[in-house]
Write a protein that holds these residues in place. Sequence first.
Motif, PDB file in Angstrom:
ATOM      1  N   GLN A  88     -13.837 119.713 -26.033  1.00  0.00           N
ATOM      2  CA  GLN A  88     -12.405 119.705 -25.761  1.00  0.00           C
ATOM      3  C   GLN A  88     -11.752 121.066 -25.997  1.00  0.00           C
ATOM      4  O   GLN A  88     -10.601 121.267 -25.615  1.00  0.00           O
ATOM      5  CB  GLN A  88     -11.714 118.645 -26.625  1.00  0.00           C
ATOM      6  CG  GLN A  88     -11.999 117.224 -26.171  1.00  0.00           C
ATOM      7  CD  GLN A  88     -11.427 116.178 -27.114  1.00  0.00           C
ATOM      8  OE1 GLN A  88     -11.253 116.425 -28.316  1.00  0.00           O
ATOM      9  NE2 GLN A  88     -11.118 115.014 -26.583  1.00  0.00           N
ATOM     10  N   SER A  92      -9.397 121.006 -22.477  1.00  0.00           N
ATOM     11  CA  SER A  92      -8.362 120.604 -23.423  1.00  0.00           C
ATOM     12  C   SER A  92      -7.632 119.359 -22.924  1.00  0.00           C
ATOM     13  O   SER A  92      -7.616 119.060 -21.721  1.00  0.00           O
ATOM     14  CB  SER A  92      -7.356 121.745 -23.617  1.00  0.00           C
ATOM     15  OG  SER A  92      -6.654 121.984 -22.414  1.00  0.00           O
ATOM     16  N   THR A  94      -4.590 119.020 -22.504  1.00  0.00           N
ATOM     17  CA  THR A  94      -3.551 119.440 -21.556  1.00  0.00           C
ATOM     18  C   THR A  94      -4.097 119.550 -20.142  1.00  0.00           C
ATOM     19  O   THR A  94      -3.482 119.056 -19.180  1.00  0.00           O
ATOM     20  CB  THR A  94      -2.962 120.791 -21.995  1.00  0.00           C
ATOM     21  OG1 THR A  94      -2.426 120.666 -23.306  1.00  0.00           O
ATOM     22  CG2 THR A  94      -1.873 121.229 -21.033  1.00  0.00           C
ATOM     23  N   VAL A  95      -5.248 120.201 -19.995  1.00  0.00           N
ATOM     24  CA  VAL A  95      -5.798 120.385 -18.651  1.00  0.00           C
ATOM     25  C   VAL A  95      -6.313 119.060 -18.085  1.00  0.00           C
ATOM     26  O   VAL A  95      -6.241 118.810 -16.878  1.00  0.00           O
ATOM     27  CB  VAL A  95      -6.907 121.463 -18.660  1.00  0.00           C
ATOM     28  CG1 VAL A  95      -8.201 120.935 -19.240  1.00  0.00           C
ATOM     29  CG2 VAL A  95      -7.156 121.996 -17.254  1.00  0.00           C
ATOM     30  N   THR A  98      -3.386 117.304 -16.708  1.00  0.00           N
ATOM     31  CA  THR A  98      -3.009 117.901 -15.428  1.00  0.00           C
ATOM     32  C   THR A  98      -3.906 117.398 -14.300  1.00  0.00           C
ATOM     33  O   THR A  98      -3.421 117.066 -13.205  1.00  0.00           O
ATOM     34  CB  THR A  98      -3.104 119.439 -15.523  1.00  0.00           C
ATOM     35  OG1 THR A  98      -2.235 119.908 -16.559  1.00  0.00           O
ATOM     36  CG2 THR A  98      -2.716 120.086 -14.202  1.00  0.00           C
ATOM     37  N   PRO A 204      -5.663 125.575 -12.103  1.00  0.00           N
ATOM     38  CA  PRO A 204      -5.362 124.952 -13.404  1.00  0.00           C
ATOM     39  C   PRO A 204      -6.562 124.898 -14.342  1.00  0.00           C
ATOM     40  O   PRO A 204      -6.446 125.229 -15.526  1.00  0.00           O
ATOM     41  CB  PRO A 204      -4.888 123.542 -13.004  1.00  0.00           C
ATOM     42  CG  PRO A 204      -4.352 123.694 -11.631  1.00  0.00           C
ATOM     43  CD  PRO A 204      -5.233 124.713 -10.979  1.00  0.00           C
ATOM     44  N   LEU A 205      -7.716 124.503 -13.832  1.00  0.00           N
ATOM     45  CA  LEU A 205      -8.913 124.428 -14.671  1.00  0.00           C
ATOM     46  C   LEU A 205      -9.560 125.792 -14.840  1.00  0.00           C
ATOM     47  O   LEU A 205     -10.058 126.131 -15.924  1.00  0.00           O
ATOM     48  CB  LEU A 205      -9.904 123.437 -14.066  1.00  0.00           C
ATOM     49  CG  LEU A 205     -11.219 123.210 -14.831  1.00  0.00           C
ATOM     50  CD1 LEU A 205     -10.941 122.749 -16.256  1.00  0.00           C
ATOM     51  CD2 LEU A 205     -12.092 122.197 -14.105  1.00  0.00           C
ATOM     52  N   LEU A 207      -8.266 128.879 -14.947  1.00  0.00           N
ATOM     53  CA  LEU A 207      -7.595 129.717 -15.940  1.00  0.00           C
ATOM     54  C   LEU A 207      -7.806 129.188 -17.354  1.00  0.00           C
ATOM     55  O   LEU A 207      -7.971 129.972 -18.300  1.00  0.00           O
ATOM     56  CB  LEU A 207      -6.100 129.806 -15.615  1.00  0.00           C
ATOM     57  CG  LEU A 207      -5.743 130.444 -14.266  1.00  0.00           C
ATOM     58  CD1 LEU A 207      -4.237 130.423 -14.055  1.00  0.00           C
ATOM     59  CD2 LEU A 207      -6.281 131.863 -14.181  1.00  0.00           C
ATOM     60  N   GLN A 208      -7.819 127.863 -17.512  1.00  0.00           N
ATOM     61  CA  GLN A 208      -8.030 127.268 -18.827  1.00  0.00           C
ATOM     62  C   GLN A 208      -9.425 127.584 -19.356  1.00  0.00           C
ATOM     63  O   GLN A 208      -9.601 127.959 -20.523  1.00  0.00           O
ATOM     64  CB  GLN A 208      -7.825 125.759 -18.753  1.00  0.00           C
ATOM     65  CG  GLN A 208      -8.472 124.944 -19.864  1.00  0.00           C
ATOM     66  CD  GLN A 208      -7.865 125.186 -21.220  1.00  0.00           C
ATOM     67  OE1 GLN A 208      -6.727 125.647 -21.306  1.00  0.00           O
ATOM     68  NE2 GLN A 208      -8.605 124.882 -22.286  1.00  0.00           N
ATOM     69  N   ILE A 209     -10.444 127.472 -18.498  1.00  0.00           N
ATOM     70  CA  ILE A 209     -11.817 127.725 -18.931  1.00  0.00           C
ATOM     71  C   ILE A 209     -11.994 129.191 -19.318  1.00  0.00           C
ATOM     72  O   ILE A 209     -12.596 129.510 -20.352  1.00  0.00           O
ATOM     73  CB  ILE A 209     -12.806 127.341 -17.810  1.00  0.00           C
ATOM     74  CG1 ILE A 209     -12.805 125.825 -17.593  1.00  0.00           C
ATOM     75  CG2 ILE A 209     -14.215 127.817 -18.132  1.00  0.00           C
ATOM     76  CD1 ILE A 209     -13.422 125.025 -18.708  1.00  0.00           C
ATOM     77  N   THR A 211      -9.740 131.366 -20.315  1.00  0.00           N
ATOM     78  CA  THR A 211      -9.002 131.635 -21.551  1.00  0.00           C
ATOM     79  C   THR A 211      -9.733 131.091 -22.768  1.00  0.00           C
ATOM     80  O   THR A 211      -9.840 131.765 -23.802  1.00  0.00           O
ATOM     81  CB  THR A 211      -7.593 131.022 -21.472  1.00  0.00           C
ATOM     82  OG1 THR A 211      -6.905 131.557 -20.341  1.00  0.00           O
ATOM     83  CG2 THR A 211      -6.797 131.320 -22.733  1.00  0.00           C
ATOM     84  N   ALA A 212     -10.266 129.883 -22.659  1.00  0.00           N
ATOM     85  CA  ALA A 212     -10.970 129.261 -23.784  1.00  0.00           C
ATOM     86  C   ALA A 212     -12.268 129.998 -24.098  1.00  0.00           C
ATOM     87  O   ALA A 212     -12.631 130.140 -25.273  1.00  0.00           O
ATOM     88  CB  ALA A 212     -11.255 127.793 -23.462  1.00  0.00           C
TER      89      ALA A 212
END
Length: 521
Positions: A88, A92, A94-95, A98, A204-205, A207-209, A211-212
């Motif tokens: 997670q 996350s 949040t994603v 979304t 959406p996914l 950018l999240q990946i 960044t993480a």
Amino acid sequence: YQQGPLPKRPTRASASAKAMYCTSGEEDEDDEEDYQPPLQKSALASKGLTSGKEEEDTPPTVPHFVPAREPGPVLDKTKSWSVLELFQLFFSPTVINTIVKNTNLNADNQKRAGKKYPWNPLNIKEFYVFLAILIYTGLVSMHERSDYWKRSFPYGHPFPGNTMTRVRFETIVWTLHLSDPAEDEENDKKRNTQDYDRLFKIKPLYLQIVTACKAFFQPYQNISIDERMVSSKARISIKQYHRDKPTKWGYKLYVLADSSTGYTWNFFVYSGKTVTPSEHGLSYSSVMDLMPFGLLGRGYKLYVDNFYTSPLLFLDLSAKNTGACGTIRKTRSGFPLTVQNDLPKKAQRGEVRWLREDKLLFLKWMDKREVTLCSSMHKAYSGKTIKRKVKEQGVWQTTQVPCPDAVVDYNKWMGGVDLSDALLKYYRVQQKTMKWYKTFFYHFVDVAIVNSYIIHKKLVKGKADGTKALTQKEFREQLVKEMLMHATDFLPSTSEAATTVPRVCTKVKAPSSLFMVLVPR
């Protein structure tokens, strides 16, 4: 660099012994009269170069390794992290919210368009069951996706039929959408303009990946950059062909990985030529884009292949306190054009020629073929050797061959992205799809699992109680189990599960095994 006529060829014995940078350390006095120095020392000095038989190479000063954070997982090491919690970090809540919201919006659009198929709004816990089934397909391989729900011999697997019907799973696959459909339409109106975003549907996914990946792990000193191919046969402009990769056709990603662990630390998807190309070309800009120096720190050692290596790039990296090493093409701008100190045509294994210009070392080393490298952090030769099999008098024997330091380190640390690719392919999510953004979704699931698995190994290794780390197979099995436990109150009754044999599904609050217990009537 000076151009000049080829020198008189010395004999093979003198070629290896009297090379400008001799690997044996001895000179053959008998051939000294026949030997013609390749380049005059005064001529080299006028060009800012260093050379000479008797002169030792002086390596450049490499900055001390001072990372911005402690290398390894950037997490609370005193906490006991579950497998699902590590996953997670990348997927996350949040994603996931979304994705669930946009999937439901996409289903509404499909219905308004006149497409008829059964659809109930997707919720968070049901999405975790969907993810668990996807990961399970990488652990247990079937020829057809429908085989996972078969009850006839030789199939008969209770999972996933006892958690989700085949129709429901296929419906989610068909409807899965990562971005907002309304925003997709606005982006499509910008097609053939500079404002059009080819990767909007995965943003959406995506950018999240990214960044993480950078947030929860700090690379160790040795890192590498290389391309990664995500297999696809889709007819779309961002699909690329790479003849040197095992996967020839697919989507190209430029990846920065930790060389010792294979952790994917940063990457971006190549979407094709841009209207405004970078000043120094893609090979230069891709490296600079993948290396946020403020987040990395100073003293890192970067390894790249000949697509990226250039004197300009290495000097700019050195100015930012980062060493670099890589194979280089002879046609690259800035590569020494002189041939007066070249390897002979019949050079023996282990022969070395090198040339230094300021901080950069250019060297040629003879293995089975000629190897050309450039480095801003290595000494030309310090006496290291490697094992090679050679044929002597018709018999293959193992012998020690002189090898430059740059070659030794390059072979050791360049494979960070290759290691990451291998970890991704062991149990990757196996799903065929006609939609390009779904291919990326499945790939991002694998990246999240592998990175969380690497963090798990590092966290367990630092514990004093002797706990052993899980293998990747065990890690994925445990992840499927915890996802199902997370969605326990969603798990359907027997009447909802696809089956051909009447059965009763006995549910428990915390199942001790991966699958639920099925009791025939």
